[in-house]
Enzyme design. Sequence first.
Site, PDB file in Angstrom:
ATOM      1  CG  ASP A  12      -1.735   1.201   1.421  1.00  0.00           C
ATOM      2  OD1 ASP A  12      -1.536   2.176   0.657  1.00  0.00           O
ATOM      3  OD2 ASP A  12      -2.592   1.201   2.323  1.00  0.00           O
ATOM      4  CD  GLN A  92      -0.561   2.621   4.514  1.00  0.00           C
ATOM      5  OE1 GLN A  92      -1.327   3.548   4.706  1.00  0.00           O
ATOM      6  NE2 GLN A  92      -0.822   1.395   4.933  1.00  0.00           N
ATOM      7  CG  ASP A 129      -7.702  -3.445   1.113  1.00  0.00           C
ATOM      8  OD1 ASP A 129      -6.620  -3.357   1.738  1.00  0.00           O
ATOM      9  OD2 ASP A 129      -8.473  -2.480   0.941  1.00  0.00           O
ATOM     10  CE  LYS A 130      -9.407  -0.506   3.976  1.00  0.00           C
ATOM     11  NZ  LYS A 130      -8.223  -0.376   3.066  1.00  0.00           N
ATOM     12  CE1 TYR A 226      -2.704  -0.846  11.365  1.00  0.00           C
ATOM     13  CE2 TYR A 226      -2.857   1.548  11.266  1.00  0.00           C
ATOM     14  CZ  TYR A 226      -3.212   0.304  10.782  1.00  0.00           C
ATOM     15  OH  TYR A 226      -4.047   0.216   9.707  1.00  0.00           O
ATOM     16  CE  LYS A 229      -5.636  -6.106   9.960  1.00  0.00           C
ATOM     17  NZ  LYS A 229      -5.049  -6.478  11.221  1.00  0.00           N
ATOM     18  CG  ASP A 231      -4.572  -5.101   3.542  1.00  0.00           C
ATOM     19  OD1 ASP A 231      -5.321  -5.462   4.444  1.00  0.00           O
ATOM     20  OD2 ASP A 231      -4.315  -3.913   3.291  1.00  0.00           O
ATOM     21  CD  GLN A 239      -8.699 -27.430 -13.292  1.00  0.00           C
ATOM     22  OE1 GLN A 239      -9.493 -26.597 -12.910  1.00  0.00           O
ATOM     23  NE2 GLN A 239      -9.055 -28.677 -13.531  1.00  0.00           N
TER      24      GLN A 239
HETATM   25  C1  F6R Z   1      -7.804  -0.471   7.798  1.00  0.00           C
HETATM   26  C2  F6R Z   1      -7.704   0.793   7.050  1.00  0.00           C
HETATM   27  C3  F6R Z   1      -8.616   1.919   7.399  1.00  0.00           C
HETATM   28  C4  F6R Z   1      -7.908   2.931   8.285  1.00  0.00           C
HETATM   29  C5  F6R Z   1      -8.859   4.078   8.686  1.00  0.00           C
HETATM   30  C6  F6R Z   1      -8.155   5.156   9.511  1.00  0.00           C
HETATM   31  O1  F6R Z   1      -6.897  -1.389   7.336  1.00  0.00           O
HETATM   32  O2  F6R Z   1      -6.880   0.952   6.193  1.00  0.00           O
HETATM   33  O3  F6R Z   1      -9.798   1.451   8.006  1.00  0.00           O
HETATM   34  O4  F6R Z   1      -7.398   2.316   9.423  1.00  0.00           O
HETATM   35  O5  F6R Z   1      -9.378   4.694   7.534  1.00  0.00           O
HETATM   36  O6  F6R Z   1      -7.055   5.581   8.812  1.00  0.00           O
HETATM   37  P1  F6R Z   1      -6.075   6.751   9.317  1.00  0.00           P
HETATM   38  O7  F6R Z   1      -5.627   6.392  10.705  1.00  0.00           O
HETATM   39  O8  F6R Z   1      -4.991   6.743   8.311  1.00  0.00           O
HETATM   40  O9  F6R Z   1      -6.883   8.013   9.293  1.00  0.00           O
HETATM   41 MG    MG Z   2      -3.900   2.384   3.109  1.00  0.00          MG
HETATM   42 MG    MG Z   3      -4.950  -2.245   2.200  1.00  0.00          MG
END
Ligand code: F6R
Ligand code: MG
Ligand code: MG
Length: 376
Positions: A12, A92, A129-130, A226, A229, A231, A239
Amino acid sequence: MAKVTLSVIKADIGGFVGHSAVHPEVKAKARACLEKHPLLIDHYVAHVGDDLVLIMTHEHGRNNGEIHKLAWDTFVACTEVAKKLKLYGAGQDLLADAFSGNVKGLGPGVAEMEVEERESEPVVVLMADKTEPGAWNLPLYKIFADPFNTIGLIIDPKMHCGFAFEVRDLIEDKKIIFNAPEDLYDMLVFIGAPGRYAIKRVFHRGTGEIAAVSSTQRLNLLAGRYVGKDDPVCIVRCQNGYPSVGEVLEPFAFPHLVSGWMRGSHSGPLMPVSMDDARPTRFDGPPRVVALGFQLADGKLIGPNDFFSDPAFDNARRVALEIADYLRRLGPFEPHRLHLDEMEYTTMPQVMEKLRDRFIDLRLAKKARAAAGGEA
Ligand code: F6R
Ligand code: MG
Ligand code: MG
């Protein structure tokens, strides 16, 4: 022909808008970096949510420094575009300022397999994702060990021997091999806890050949804080001795609950979608999974076939949205919100500190009463 390596490396490096998707200019930049590159046989630039996914084929094997550097340089070049467009969280996942030989442990997620290309070599690249790497545990278990999902385990003589699972302990950095079916009960003790144990590889027990590989980085642990995520991506061979494409996709007809979603701190259904629909919106989700199918042809990537665009997965999406409605009503309560030590975001230390003096230690109070001769 020499063995072909399929390298899927993702990061990301900036979201459009917020943490929702990858901007087309970022994908165009990635394509320009990989186009006709002398190290590669072929490439395909994909995305899932805010993650940019480089799917590359070459003859240089796994963990090749030059290939990893190419991916790293591509992410750096894309970060420049992301910065210019002021995309959200530009760069990031690039945790180190300089590349040091291998992207593993630096931030980007990596899944790679080296194969002797068969007469016909169908593969599926799964991208989510997520959520987190352990999100593949349940589907990989179903694909390679559950005869209610994969009838081939019962009736295909080439699969009847079963598969071996390499499971990683992501906290203590250990690995163990479980043989299915005889070790299943032991294996499930571990892989049923996907926040800690993740299936890294699956092998065909008859040939010893690789069948599937996932990315298992845990970014939050790598960075010691942190930063986004982790992902995950996963490659599955299909096959002729491996599960069929339909057996690989079948687990996703059930949108199982995964950890991630909003602020990496919630449980939610993994919704199968096409790449176009991989734009998490509602409460930054729900978590998404995309499945791209390719035929390898002398290392060329023939595809993709964007499998979850099929209406056959409409019902799974409907169920996922119903689960999302239900869970959202729990708001900040568990089990929608993750358990305290699984959340990516927390205000607990600050709130605890602020309220420290307002907490009364009941054990001390009891002792004091007992000492004063009062009721214990
Ligand atoms: C979860 C994700 C989003 C962010 C949320 C807050 O993996 O990417 O849910 O955690 O949008 O983001 P910030 O802290 O960057 O404002
Ligand atoms: Mg992101
Ligand atoms: Mg992501």
